[in-house]
Design a protein around this motif. Structure first.
Motif, PDB file in Angstrom:
ATOM      1  N   LYS A   2       0.848  -1.196   0.000  1.00  0.00           N
ATOM      2  CA  LYS A   2       0.000   0.000   0.000  1.00  0.00           C
ATOM      3  C   LYS A   2       0.892   1.259   0.000  1.00  0.00           C
ATOM      4  CE  LYS A   2      -4.310  -1.430   2.094  1.00  0.00           C
ATOM      5  NZ  LYS A   2      -4.181  -2.853   2.260  1.00  0.00           N
ATOM      6  N   ALA A   3       0.356   2.317  -0.596  1.00  0.00           N
ATOM      7  CA  ALA A   3       1.078   3.599  -0.589  1.00  0.00           C
ATOM      8  C   ALA A   3       0.057   4.729  -0.578  1.00  0.00           C
ATOM      9  CB  ALA A   3       1.972   3.713  -1.815  1.00  0.00           C
ATOM     10  N   VAL A   4       0.477   5.858  -0.022  1.00  0.00           N
ATOM     11  CA  VAL A   4      -0.350   7.065  -0.090  1.00  0.00           C
ATOM     12  C   VAL A   4       0.052   7.777  -1.378  1.00  0.00           C
ATOM     13  CG1 VAL A   4      -0.895   9.263   1.002  1.00  0.00           C
ATOM     14  CG2 VAL A   4      -0.365   7.263   2.414  1.00  0.00           C
ATOM     15  N   VAL A   5      -0.896   7.869  -2.293  1.00  0.00           N
ATOM     16  CA  VAL A   5      -0.568   8.429  -3.611  1.00  0.00           C
ATOM     17  C   VAL A   5      -1.145   9.839  -3.724  1.00  0.00           C
ATOM     18  CG1 VAL A   5      -0.813   8.095  -6.107  1.00  0.00           C
ATOM     19  CG2 VAL A   5      -0.550   6.113  -4.603  1.00  0.00           C
ATOM     20  N   LEU A   6      -0.306  10.777  -4.142  1.00  0.00           N
ATOM     21  CA  LEU A   6      -0.770  12.135  -4.438  1.00  0.00           C
ATOM     22  C   LEU A   6      -1.325  12.105  -5.861  1.00  0.00           C
ATOM     23  CD1 LEU A   6      -0.907  15.195  -3.643  1.00  0.00           C
ATOM     24  CD2 LEU A   6       1.291  15.446  -4.806  1.00  0.00           C
ATOM     25  N   GLU A   7      -2.660  12.260  -5.945  1.00  0.00           N
ATOM     26  CA  GLU A   7      -3.306  12.129  -7.260  1.00  0.00           C
ATOM     27  C   GLU A   7      -3.537  13.467  -7.934  1.00  0.00           C
ATOM     28  OE1 GLU A   7      -5.891   8.497  -7.896  1.00  0.00           O
ATOM     29  OE2 GLU A   7      -6.695   9.411  -6.063  1.00  0.00           O
ATOM     30  N   SER A   8      -3.771  14.508  -7.107  1.00  0.00           N
ATOM     31  CA  SER A   8      -4.001  15.838  -7.696  1.00  0.00           C
ATOM     32  C   SER A   8      -3.499  16.891  -6.717  1.00  0.00           C
ATOM     33  CB  SER A   8      -5.498  16.040  -7.944  1.00  0.00           C
ATOM     34  OG  SER A   8      -6.192  15.900  -6.717  1.00  0.00           O
ATOM     35  N   ALA A  44       8.127  20.573   2.950  1.00  0.00           N
ATOM     36  CA  ALA A  44       8.250  20.373   1.495  1.00  0.00           C
ATOM     37  C   ALA A  44       7.108  19.499   0.967  1.00  0.00           C
ATOM     38  CB  ALA A  44       9.599  19.727   1.169  1.00  0.00           C
ATOM     39  N   ASP A  45       6.581  18.604   1.810  1.00  0.00           N
ATOM     40  CA  ASP A  45       5.453  17.747   1.383  1.00  0.00           C
ATOM     41  C   ASP A  45       4.215  18.609   1.130  1.00  0.00           C
ATOM     42  OD1 ASP A  45       7.359  15.990   2.279  1.00  0.00           O
ATOM     43  OD2 ASP A  45       6.042  14.849   3.587  1.00  0.00           O
ATOM     44  N   VAL A  46       4.033  19.617   1.977  1.00  0.00           N
ATOM     45  CA  VAL A  46       2.885  20.521   1.800  1.00  0.00           C
ATOM     46  C   VAL A  46       3.062  21.308   0.492  1.00  0.00           C
ATOM     47  CG1 VAL A  46       1.696  22.542   2.773  1.00  0.00           C
ATOM     48  CG2 VAL A  46       2.457  20.700   4.289  1.00  0.00           C
ATOM     49  N   MET A  47       4.279  21.807   0.296  1.00  0.00           N
ATOM     50  CA  MET A  47       4.566  22.562  -0.944  1.00  0.00           C
ATOM     51  C   MET A  47       4.326  21.658  -2.166  1.00  0.00           C
ATOM     52  SD  MET A  47       5.631  25.608   0.011  1.00  0.00           S
ATOM     53  CE  MET A  47       6.942  26.560  -0.698  1.00  0.00           C
ATOM     54  N   ALA A  48       4.759  20.408  -2.073  1.00  0.00           N
ATOM     55  CA  ALA A  48       4.594  19.470  -3.198  1.00  0.00           C
ATOM     56  C   ALA A  48       3.116  19.169  -3.429  1.00  0.00           C
ATOM     57  CB  ALA A  48       5.362  18.176  -2.913  1.00  0.00           C
ATOM     58  N   TYR A  53       6.342  22.681  -5.761  1.00  0.00           N
ATOM     59  CA  TYR A  53       7.660  22.100  -5.510  1.00  0.00           C
ATOM     60  C   TYR A  53       8.185  21.443  -6.787  1.00  0.00           C
ATOM     61  CZ  TYR A  53      11.255  19.970  -2.583  1.00  0.00           C
ATOM     62  OH  TYR A  53      12.451  19.614  -2.022  1.00  0.00           O
ATOM     63  N   ASN A  54       9.100  22.138  -7.451  1.00  0.00           N
ATOM     64  CA  ASN A  54       9.575  21.692  -8.764  1.00  0.00           C
ATOM     65  C   ASN A  54      10.281  20.349  -8.731  1.00  0.00           C
ATOM     66  OD1 ASN A  54       8.590  23.960  -9.924  1.00  0.00           O
ATOM     67  ND2 ASN A  54      10.524  25.093  -9.847  1.00  0.00           N
ATOM     68  N   ASP A  55      10.921  20.034  -7.600  1.00  0.00           N
ATOM     69  CA  ASP A  55      11.685  18.786  -7.526  1.00  0.00           C
ATOM     70  C   ASP A  55      10.792  17.554  -7.346  1.00  0.00           C
ATOM     71  OD1 ASP A  55      14.504  19.205  -7.803  1.00  0.00           O
ATOM     72  OD2 ASP A  55      14.395  20.433  -5.996  1.00  0.00           O
ATOM     73  N   ALA A  56       9.509  17.773  -7.040  1.00  0.00           N
ATOM     74  CA  ALA A  56       8.627  16.623  -6.781  1.00  0.00           C
ATOM     75  C   ALA A  56       8.401  15.826  -8.067  1.00  0.00           C
ATOM     76  CB  ALA A  56       7.299  17.108  -6.221  1.00  0.00           C
ATOM     77  N   PRO A  57       8.215  14.505  -7.941  1.00  0.00           N
ATOM     78  CA  PRO A  57       7.962  13.686  -9.138  1.00  0.00           C
ATOM     79  C   PRO A  57       6.600  14.019  -9.749  1.00  0.00           C
ATOM     80  CG  PRO A  57       7.848  12.344  -7.138  1.00  0.00           C
ATOM     81  CD  PRO A  57       8.247  13.708  -6.704  1.00  0.00           C
ATOM     82  N   PRO A  58       6.399  13.718 -11.042  1.00  0.00           N
ATOM     83  CA  PRO A  58       5.107  14.009 -11.665  1.00  0.00           C
ATOM     84  C   PRO A  58       3.988  13.154 -11.064  1.00  0.00           C
ATOM     85  CG  PRO A  58       6.521  12.743 -13.151  1.00  0.00           C
ATOM     86  CD  PRO A  58       7.348  13.077 -11.959  1.00  0.00           C
ATOM     87  N   LEU A  59       2.745  13.642 -11.163  1.00  0.00           N
ATOM     88  CA  LEU A  59       1.586  12.903 -10.632  1.00  0.00           C
ATOM     89  C   LEU A  59       1.264  11.705 -11.516  1.00  0.00           C
ATOM     90  CD1 LEU A  59      -0.827  15.808  -9.629  1.00  0.00           C
ATOM     91  CD2 LEU A  59       0.993  14.712  -8.306  1.00  0.00           C
ATOM     92  N   PRO A  60       0.724  10.622 -10.969  1.00  0.00           N
ATOM     93  CA  PRO A  60       0.534  10.358  -9.553  1.00  0.00           C
ATOM     94  C   PRO A  60       1.882  10.103  -8.872  1.00  0.00           C
ATOM     95  CG  PRO A  60      -0.045   8.429 -10.841  1.00  0.00           C
ATOM     96  CD  PRO A  60       0.307   9.487 -11.827  1.00  0.00           C
ATOM     97  N   LEU A  63       4.988  10.873  -2.184  1.00  0.00           N
ATOM     98  CA  LEU A  63       5.867  11.825  -1.502  1.00  0.00           C
ATOM     99  C   LEU A  63       6.581  11.124  -0.352  1.00  0.00           C
ATOM    100  CD1 LEU A  63       3.436  14.893  -1.280  1.00  0.00           C
ATOM    101  CD2 LEU A  63       5.055  14.325  -3.126  1.00  0.00           C
ATOM    102  N   GLY A  64       7.380  11.905   0.381  1.00  0.00           N
ATOM    103  CA  GLY A  64       7.955  11.373   1.618  1.00  0.00           C
ATOM    104  C   GLY A  64       9.458  11.263   1.596  1.00  0.00           C
ATOM    105  N   TYR A  65      10.059  11.968   2.565  1.00  0.00           N
ATOM    106  CA  TYR A  65      11.524  11.979   2.700  1.00  0.00           C
ATOM    107  C   TYR A  65      12.043  11.132   3.852  1.00  0.00           C
ATOM    108  CZ  TYR A  65      11.996  16.246  -0.110  1.00  0.00           C
ATOM    109  OH  TYR A  65      12.009  17.165  -1.114  1.00  0.00           O
ATOM    110  N   ASP A  66      11.205  10.965   4.890  1.00  0.00           N
ATOM    111  CA  ASP A  66      11.741  10.354   6.108  1.00  0.00           C
ATOM    112  C   ASP A  66      11.024   9.053   6.401  1.00  0.00           C
ATOM    113  OD1 ASP A  66      12.556  13.119   6.536  1.00  0.00           O
ATOM    114  OD2 ASP A  66      10.734  13.420   7.712  1.00  0.00           O
TER     115      ASP A  66
END
Ligand SMILES: NC(=O)c1ccc[n+]([C@@H]2O[C@H](COP(=O)([O-])OP(=O)(O)OC[C@H]3O[C@@H](n4cnc5c(N)ncnc54)[C@H](OP(=O)(O)O)[C@@H]3O)[C@@H](O)[C@H]2O)c1
Length: 341
Positions: A2-8, A44-48, A53-60, A63-66
């Motif tokens: 399972k993963a939390v996916v940023l869809e939009s 940065a997650d909020v910005m993404a 946040y330009n460095d974030a991967p394209p959707l979907p 996220l997550g650094y830690d």
């Protein structure tokens, strides 16, 4: 898995969904796969999530650094010494998942007993703070330090490192509710910056003196104000642009942000022996992996020896990811926000 996916992009209530996705595969020789116990939130997650946040991967996107968890697979012998070990990792996206693959340069063993929130705070926020305070510049006991968002994750860490060096810390927040937290964490002069008036409050507190080191994570107009308060020989470190959230999306918002920074010629810095440094830990992870490893090892060691003391800022289950984001975005949070699987 399972993963939390940023869809939009946008509102945290609608942006995420928990989905079944493929487990990361094809580990490179310098990568390991971690079975995630908990992951942490960063601003940065909020910005993404909002799309700033330009460095974030394209959707979907995931996220997550830690993350905190156990090493499940190693790409090659290089990572085998970590097999089965409980580790903290700076993952460079992908952390909001049950399994994440990441480079071993961002992975450090923590042992079985370190609480997840403590370890998660170390991965990005304490690493950034350590890099800022102990690698990019050095702090001395005579230094007067100005720190934005002093009650936040990075702010908590910078305060602790600056106090270990004996500095005097002027810590900014937008909220009266955070003043006790700031004092308990070591801030000498908490300043509640309502309506952008902190410049005047600081001038009165400083009584004609100036600031030696500024840690600025807000950018925009605050950068110019801070520069006016900086002493000759002073250092200004810029590591965020939270002010971007107050402007509209798109090109015009970006232009406004840049305009608020203003222009500065390097000759001015030469004459006044001042420096301005930028920090982007993603670039450090990409181009200076040994530096990232050194910083992460150091903050893990300093936490084990109780020199550093990361603070918990809220614990959520993964189903409540949107509430966790809302807390961080609301400016009401302090310390580290943790999400458990
Ligand atoms: N460059 C890098 O590599 C790097 C790495 C880590 C973090 N950062 C930056 O460092 C900063 C702190 O990160 P963090 O993860 O530790 O977050 P955090 O400080 O825990 O949370 C963000 C805090 O920023 C303050 N803030 C100022 N202006 C804001 C605005 N317009 N909207 C919302 N909040 C605002 C708020 O504190 P008050 O209301 O109390 O002021 C808020 O609580 C962020 O700007 C982040 O992007 C940069």
């Amino acid at each position: 898995m399972k993963a939390v996916v940023l869809e939009s992009f946008g509102d945290s209530n609608k942006a995420f969904s928990i989905q079944e996705v493929a487990e990361p595969s094809n580990l490179a020789p310098d990568e390991v796969l971690i079975k995630v116990e908990s992951f942490g939130l960063n601003f940065a997650d909020v910005m993404a999530r909002i799309g700033f946040y330009n460095d974030a991967p394209p959707l979907p996107a995931i996220l997550g650094y830690d993350v905190v968890g156990k090493v499940h697979k190693a790409g090659a012998e290089k990572g085998e010494f970590l097999m089965g070990k409980r580790v903290v990792a700076m993952t460079r996206f992908g952390g909001y998942a049950q399994y994440v693959k990441t480079k071993i340069s961002g992975v450090v063993e923590i042992g079985e007993n370190m609480q997840a929130y403590k370890a998660l705070a170390l991965a990005t926020q304490y690493c950034t703070a350590y890099y800022a305070c102990c690698e990019l510049t050095n702090l001395f006991s005579s230094d007067k330090v100005l720190l934005h968002a002093a009650a936040g994750g990075v702010g908590t860490a910078i305060t602790q490192l600056a106090k270990l060096k004996g500095c005097t810390v002027y810590g900014l927040t937008s909220s009266y509710d955070k003043v006790t937290y700031l004092k308990d964490n070591g801030v000498d002069f908490p300043i509640v910056a309502k309506n952008g008036d902190y410049h005047q409050q600081l001038k009165e507190l400083l009584n004609g003196e100036k600031i030696d080191v500024v840690f600025n994570s807000v950018g925009g107009g605050t950068y110019k104000k801070d520069f006016k308060l900086l002493d000759k020989g002073g250092r200004l470190l810029l590591y965020g642009v939270a002010d971007r959230l107050t402007m509209r999306k798109g090109f015009l918002g970006t232009v406004k942000l840049l305009w608020k920074f203003g222009l500065l010629t390097p000759v001015q810095l030469l004459i006044s022996s001042q420096s301005i440094s930028g920090i982007n830990m993603l670039r450090i992870a990409d181009y200076k992996p040994k530096t990232l490893k050194r910083c992460l090892e150091k903050v893990v060691e300093m936490t084990h020896s109780k020199q550093l003391n990361p603070k918990e800022g809220g614990e959520f289950s993964v189903e409540d990811i949107s509430l966790a984001h809302q807390l961080l975005e609301s400016r009401k949070s302090v310390g580290k926000i943790v999400v458990n699987w």
